[in-house]
Scaffold this active site. Structure first.
Site, PDB file in Angstrom:
ATOM      1  N   ILE A  31       0.831  -1.140  -0.018  1.00 17.90           N
ATOM      2  CA  ILE A  31       0.151   0.177  -0.050  1.00 17.90           C
ATOM      3  C   ILE A  31       1.007   1.156  -0.176  1.00 17.90           C
ATOM      4  CG2 ILE A  31      -1.945   1.140   1.156  1.00 17.90           C
ATOM      5  CD1 ILE A  31      -2.581  -1.384   2.341  1.00 17.90           C
TER       6      ILE A  31
ATOM      7  N   ASP B 260      14.903   0.900  10.397  1.00 19.54           N
ATOM      8  CA  ASP B 260      13.848   0.516  11.078  1.00 19.54           C
ATOM      9  C   ASP B 260      13.090   1.946  11.882  1.00 19.54           C
ATOM     10  OD1 ASP B 260      12.266  -1.006  12.915  1.00 19.54           O
ATOM     11  OD2 ASP B 260      13.557  -2.775  12.604  1.00 19.54           O
TER      12      ASP B 260
ATOM     13  N   PHE C 217       2.598   3.326   7.612  1.00 19.07           N
ATOM     14  CA  PHE C 217       2.374   1.852   7.221  1.00 19.07           C
ATOM     15  C   PHE C 217       2.962   0.889   7.906  1.00 19.07           C
ATOM     16  CE2 PHE C 217       1.437   4.538   3.470  1.00 19.07           C
ATOM     17  CZ  PHE C 217       0.234   4.247   2.934  1.00 19.07           C
TER      18      PHE C 217
ATOM     19  N   LYS D  92       1.999  -7.905   9.222  1.00 22.56           N
ATOM     20  CA  LYS D  92       0.714  -8.062   9.157  1.00 22.56           C
ATOM     21  C   LYS D  92       0.096  -9.683   8.673  1.00 22.56           C
ATOM     22  CE  LYS D  92       1.163  -7.536   4.178  1.00 22.56           C
ATOM     23  NZ  LYS D  92       0.656  -6.830   2.969  1.00 22.56           N
TER      24      LYS D  92
ATOM     25  N   SER E 175      -7.093  -1.336  10.234  1.00 20.83           N
ATOM     26  CA  SER E 175      -7.764  -2.577   9.562  1.00 20.83           C
ATOM     27  C   SER E 175      -9.087  -2.805  10.095  1.00 20.83           C
ATOM     28  CB  SER E 175      -6.860  -3.749   9.868  1.00 20.83           C
ATOM     29  OG  SER E 175      -7.241  -4.834   9.294  1.00 20.83           O
TER      30      SER E 175
ATOM     31  N   TYR F  19      -2.161 -10.043  15.518  1.00 17.64           N
ATOM     32  CA  TYR F  19      -1.982  -9.199  14.736  1.00 17.64           C
ATOM     33  C   TYR F  19      -3.204  -8.206  14.799  1.00 17.64           C
ATOM     34  CZ  TYR F  19      -3.347  -6.843  10.335  1.00 17.64           C
ATOM     35  OH  TYR F  19      -3.821  -5.711   9.361  1.00 17.64           O
TER      36      TYR F  19
ATOM     37  N   LYS G  53      -3.367  -3.877  16.291  1.00 23.31           N
ATOM     38  CA  LYS G  53      -4.136  -2.703  15.309  1.00 23.31           C
ATOM     39  C   LYS G  53      -5.028  -2.137  16.418  1.00 23.31           C
ATOM     40  CE  LYS G  53      -2.095  -2.671  11.409  1.00 23.31           C
ATOM     41  NZ  LYS G  53      -1.194  -1.898  10.987  1.00 23.31           N
TER      42      LYS G  53
ATOM     43  N   GLY H  96     -10.409 -18.476  12.529  1.00 21.08           N
ATOM     44  CA  GLY H  96     -10.223 -17.076  12.602  1.00 21.08           C
ATOM     45  C   GLY H  96     -11.083 -16.144  11.520  1.00 21.08           C
ATOM     46  N   ASP H  97     -11.490 -16.717  10.532  1.00 25.41           N
ATOM     47  CA  ASP H  97     -12.042 -16.240   9.401  1.00 25.41           C
ATOM     48  C   ASP H  97     -13.521 -15.611   9.723  1.00 25.41           C
ATOM     49  OD1 ASP H  97     -10.558 -15.734   7.273  1.00 25.41           O
ATOM     50  OD2 ASP H  97     -11.113 -17.797   6.135  1.00 25.41           O
TER      51      ASP H  97
END
Ligand code: UD1
Length: 336
Positions: A13, A59, A81, A85, A125, A150, A154, A297-298
């Protein structure tokens, strides 16, 4: 030209956003440690735009490095960004995720404070919503516990921004909650470069169609959706990139401290089978796939109400799912 620091600017992105920043007259300065990106992408951004890019290789957890490299520069804003991920990896190596994803936001906020630059766009996200009770998802939809470390990083980063905003330091921050970015630049010079076996649907589709993978497994067709497969809001990465430019424009136009959260999606939901059919029809390519079991986890379905972004940022998507699948395939073919 206004300098915008873009952490992870060589990433998927990030690279598309650098192109759009330049198209809009900004000067992106990339920070990247190339842990999940390639240096040639920076050359490609230069090739697309005809503009030389300033690159800081390192970094962004290393605040001292950034301070030393940026000491003579007036920064107008930052798009942050840089983060890990991979959902599966985050469950195996949570410390890596907490250290990098949270550590880098801490260091970037501290850097911006020292550089007297209040404007930050943060990559969040739709994963922060978990499986929402309400569809389409609006920004005030209640968050569920994250499905992975993850996702939790966020959520924590969004909390961190809130605490920082409440401290009265004068930050102006937008957390953009991306739905599912797909596609590539229409020039096919930049696109997604997954490390190893892709986790995400579209890179898996294009690699399978290219013969790099034997077949795609559709993760479950027994969900409560019209064709039984999961529904997502797939957004062309160029539209998503333009949302970042609109966010920077917006922050620069505001003179009071602010923190806001904005869904960046198309507002449409498409099932996995619809994406496959669309890919096949737009590219005239047959895809080898089979139906498999559900992936842990979906979430069943998630898509955005994108009206807040449209009103606040004066931004709208311009490209379709078909455009994205055509561009994703063009990019895959160019990699051969
Ligand atoms: C995933 C992450 C999400 C992250 C986002 C970043 C998970 C559970 N979620 O979102 O937290 O923010 O990537 O891009 O990993 N699918 C298949 N076969 C495949 C791959 C995917 O059927 O080989 C299906 C999935 O079940 C899902 C859809 O395709 O229904 C999209 O999957 P993916 O591209 O991995 O995105 P998300 O799971 O939505």
């Amino acid at each position: 030209m206004k300098n915008i620091l873009v952490t992870g600017g060589a990433g998927y992105i990030g690279s598309h956003t650098c192109v759009e920043l330049i198209n809009a007259g900004y000067n992106p300065i990339i920070v990247d440690n190339f842990s999940n990106s390639e240096k040639f992408i920076v050359d490609r951004i230069e090739e697309i735009t005809g503009q030389k890019i300033q690159l800081i290789e390192g970094d962004c957890v290393d605040e001292r490095l950034l301070l030393s490299k940026l000491k003579d520069i007036k920064l107008e804003g930052c798009i942050h960004f840089a983060a890990y991920k991979a959902v599966g990896e985050s469950a195996q190596q949570p410390l890596k995720y907490y250290q990098n994803n949270i550590g880098s936001l801490v260091s970037i906020l501290s850097l911006l404070e020292k550089m007297k630059c209040p404007n930050i766009v943060f990559s969040s996200s739709c994963t922060v919503y978990g499986q929402p009770d309400q569809l389409p998802v609006v920004e005030s939809t209640a968050m569920k516990p994250a499905e992975s470390p993850y996702g939790r990083t966020k959520q924590i980063c969004e909390n961190l921004l809130e605490d920082y905003y409440n401290s009265g330091k004068g930050v102006k921050a937008l957390a953009l909650r991306y739905f599912n970015p797909i596609g590539a630049h229409p020039s096919a010079l930049i696109g997604e470069l997954p490390l190893g076996v892709p986790n995400n649907l579209v890179p898996f589709i294009t690699q399978t169609a290219a013969g790099l993978r034997e077949k795609l497994t559709v993760f479950g067709n027994d969900y409560d959706t019209p064709d039984g497969t999961c529904i997502r809001d797939y957004i062309h990465v160029v539209d998503l990139a333009k949302a970042h430019v609109a966010s920077i424009d917006y922050l620069l136009s505001q003179n009071k401290s602010l923190l806001d959260h904005v869904n960046i999606g198309t507002g449409n939901g498409n099932s996995v089978l619809e994406v496959i059919e669309s890919f096949e029809s737009v590219n005239g390519v047959k895809l080898n796939y089979e139906i498999g079991s559900r992936r842990d986890g979906d979430v069943e379905k998630v898509y955005a109400d994108a009206s807040y972004a449209q009103n606040l940022l004066n931004w709208n998507t311009e490209l379709s799912l078909k455009d994205a699948l055509k561009d994703a395939w063009k990019w895959q073919v160019s990699l051969k």
